[in-house]
Design a protein around this motif. Structure first.
Motif, PDB file in Angstrom:
ATOM      1  N   SER A   1      16.001  -5.724   4.462  1.00 16.94           N
ATOM      2  CA  SER A   1      15.556  -7.015   3.930  1.00 16.94           C
ATOM      3  C   SER A   1      15.810  -7.137   2.430  1.00 16.94           C
ATOM      4  N   ASN A   2      16.530  -6.157   1.855  1.00 16.98           N
ATOM      5  CA  ASN A   2      16.768  -6.134   0.403  1.00 16.98           C
ATOM      6  C   ASN A   2      15.457  -6.214  -0.374  1.00 16.98           C
ATOM      7  N   ALA A   3      14.454  -5.465   0.117  1.00 20.62           N
ATOM      8  CA  ALA A   3      13.130  -5.533  -0.498  1.00 20.62           C
ATOM      9  C   ALA A   3      12.607  -4.145  -0.886  1.00 20.62           C
ATOM     10  N   LEU A   4      13.503  -3.204  -1.105  1.00 12.31           N
ATOM     11  CA  LEU A   4      13.065  -1.836  -1.417  1.00 12.31           C
ATOM     12  C   LEU A   4      12.176  -1.783  -2.657  1.00 12.31           C
ATOM     13  N   ASP A   5      12.609  -2.448  -3.731  1.00  7.65           N
ATOM     14  CA  ASP A   5      11.839  -2.406  -4.972  1.00  7.65           C
ATOM     15  C   ASP A   5      10.551  -3.216  -4.870  1.00  7.65           C
ATOM     16  N   THR A   6      10.621  -4.339  -4.146  1.00 11.44           N
ATOM     17  CA  THR A   6       9.432  -5.174  -3.972  1.00 11.44           C
ATOM     18  C   THR A   6       8.349  -4.411  -3.214  1.00 11.44           C
ATOM     19  N   VAL A   7       8.744  -3.743  -2.138  1.00  7.70           N
ATOM     20  CA  VAL A   7       7.788  -2.951  -1.364  1.00  7.70           C
ATOM     21  C   VAL A   7       7.278  -1.791  -2.201  1.00  7.70           C
ATOM     22  N   ALA A   8       8.161  -1.155  -2.963  1.00  7.29           N
ATOM     23  CA  ALA A   8       7.740  -0.043  -3.822  1.00  7.29           C
ATOM     24  C   ALA A   8       6.681  -0.500  -4.814  1.00  7.29           C
ATOM     25  N   GLN A   9       6.846  -1.697  -5.355  1.00  7.62           N
ATOM     26  CA  GLN A   9       5.875  -2.229  -6.311  1.00  7.62           C
ATOM     27  C   GLN A   9       4.526  -2.464  -5.632  1.00  7.62           C
ATOM     28  N   SER A  10       4.552  -3.004  -4.420  1.00  4.27           N
ATOM     29  CA  SER A  10       3.309  -3.228  -3.679  1.00  4.27           C
ATOM     30  C   SER A  10       2.629  -1.909  -3.349  1.00  4.27           C
ATOM     31  N   LEU A  11       3.415  -0.921  -2.930  1.00  2.56           N
ATOM     32  CA  LEU A  11       2.844   0.386  -2.601  1.00  2.56           C
ATOM     33  C   LEU A  11       2.265   1.060  -3.835  1.00  2.56           C
ATOM     34  N   SER A  12       2.895   0.845  -4.974  1.00  2.00           N
ATOM     35  CA  SER A  12       2.370   1.386  -6.228  1.00  2.00           C
ATOM     36  C   SER A  12       0.997   0.797  -6.534  1.00  2.00           C
TER      37      SER A  12
ATOM     38  N   LEU B   1       0.287  -8.768  -2.419  1.00  3.53           N
ATOM     39  CA  LEU B   1       1.299  -7.873  -1.866  1.00  3.53           C
ATOM     40  C   LEU B   1       2.389  -8.686  -1.177  1.00  3.53           C
ATOM     41  N   ASP B   2       3.583  -8.157  -1.165  1.00  2.99           N
ATOM     42  CA  ASP B   2       4.678  -8.854  -0.502  1.00  2.99           C
ATOM     43  C   ASP B   2       4.406  -8.921   1.004  1.00  2.99           C
ATOM     44  N   PRO B   3       5.041  -9.863   1.715  1.00  2.80           N
ATOM     45  CA  PRO B   3       4.765 -10.045   3.146  1.00  2.80           C
ATOM     46  C   PRO B   3       5.034  -8.802   3.993  1.00  2.80           C
ATOM     47  N   LEU B   4       6.091  -8.075   3.678  1.00  9.71           N
ATOM     48  CA  LEU B   4       6.436  -6.894   4.471  1.00  9.71           C
ATOM     49  C   LEU B   4       5.349  -5.821   4.357  1.00  9.71           C
ATOM     50  N   THR B   5       4.897  -5.563   3.144  1.00  9.36           N
ATOM     51  CA  THR B   5       3.844  -4.563   2.940  1.00  9.36           C
ATOM     52  C   THR B   5       2.526  -5.039   3.522  1.00  9.36           C
TER      53      THR B   5
END
Length: 200
Positions: free
Chosen positions: A42-53, A92-96
């Motif tokens: 989904s080209n969301a690696l950094d977005t998810v990483a930010q949410s997980l952080s 948080l982003d939708p995926l996370t």
């Protein structure tokens, strides 16, 4: 709940693309791989990483949130509703957000901390970075982190992402773990300036 995640995502995840077999061997690792692959697609690696952080910080700072995650007595419905509220309040982003809901639905919230660690490792591998867990007696400032990254980069030959933790029990100096390797007093002379700055 969105159908982004399916139950089978967490039972039979294919290895490949440099994914560590060690990560695949654990339940939390399989969840992390499923999240990583969906984020990558989904080209969301950094977005998810930010949410997980953000979630990682919340686990460290909020006793209520940590209690929700680790408590075996919190019911499924309560857990699902509560993490949905947490996800919304933290933006948080939708995926996370969806992923948290799946963990709650499957009664696997207790795996969250390990999932975050595995995701960070997967992301570092994807970026061609080494990942180092650094424990210091006092919080490291930006200058110290930059100096440490430079020293470690010279040692391992590639960029190093740091996961910094504070443990006053070590009194001074650093404990650095990169994969199965531990670097402690053996490199304190090389990091002497950093170690002296931390003693205060």
């Amino acid at each position: 709940m969105s159908a982004i995640f399916q139950a089978e995502d967490f039972h039979s995840v294919e290895t490949g693309g440099g994914i560590s077999g060690g990560i695949q061997a654990s339940l939390s690792g399989r969840y992390a791989v499923a999240l990583f692959e969906l984020a990558r697609d989904s080209n969301a690696l950094d977005t998810v990483a930010q949410s997980l952080s953000g979630l990682k910080k919340a686990l460290a700072e909020s006793s209520d949130f940590k209690a929700l995650i680790v408590s075996p007595v919190v019911g499924r419905e309560v857990a699902v509703k509560t993490v949905a509220a947490v996800a919304k309040s933290m933006n948080l982003d939708p995926l996370t957000s969806n992923f948290l809901g799946v963990l709650a639905q499957n009664r696997r919230l207790g795996q969250l901390s390990a999932v975050i660690r595995h995701y960070e490792t997967l992301l570092s591998n994807h970026r061609g970075e080494a990942r180092a867990e650094v424990t210091s007696a006092h919080p490291l400032d930006a200058t110290q982190i930059t100096a440490l990254q430079k020293s470690l980069r010279a040692r391992v030959g590639r960029e190093v992402a740091l996961d910094a933790k504070v443990d006053p029990a070590i009194l001074g100096g650093l404990v650095v773990k990169i994969g199965s390797q531990m670097i402690d007093s053996s490199i304190r002379t090389r990091l002497n300036t950093l170690a002296q700055a931390m003693k205060g």
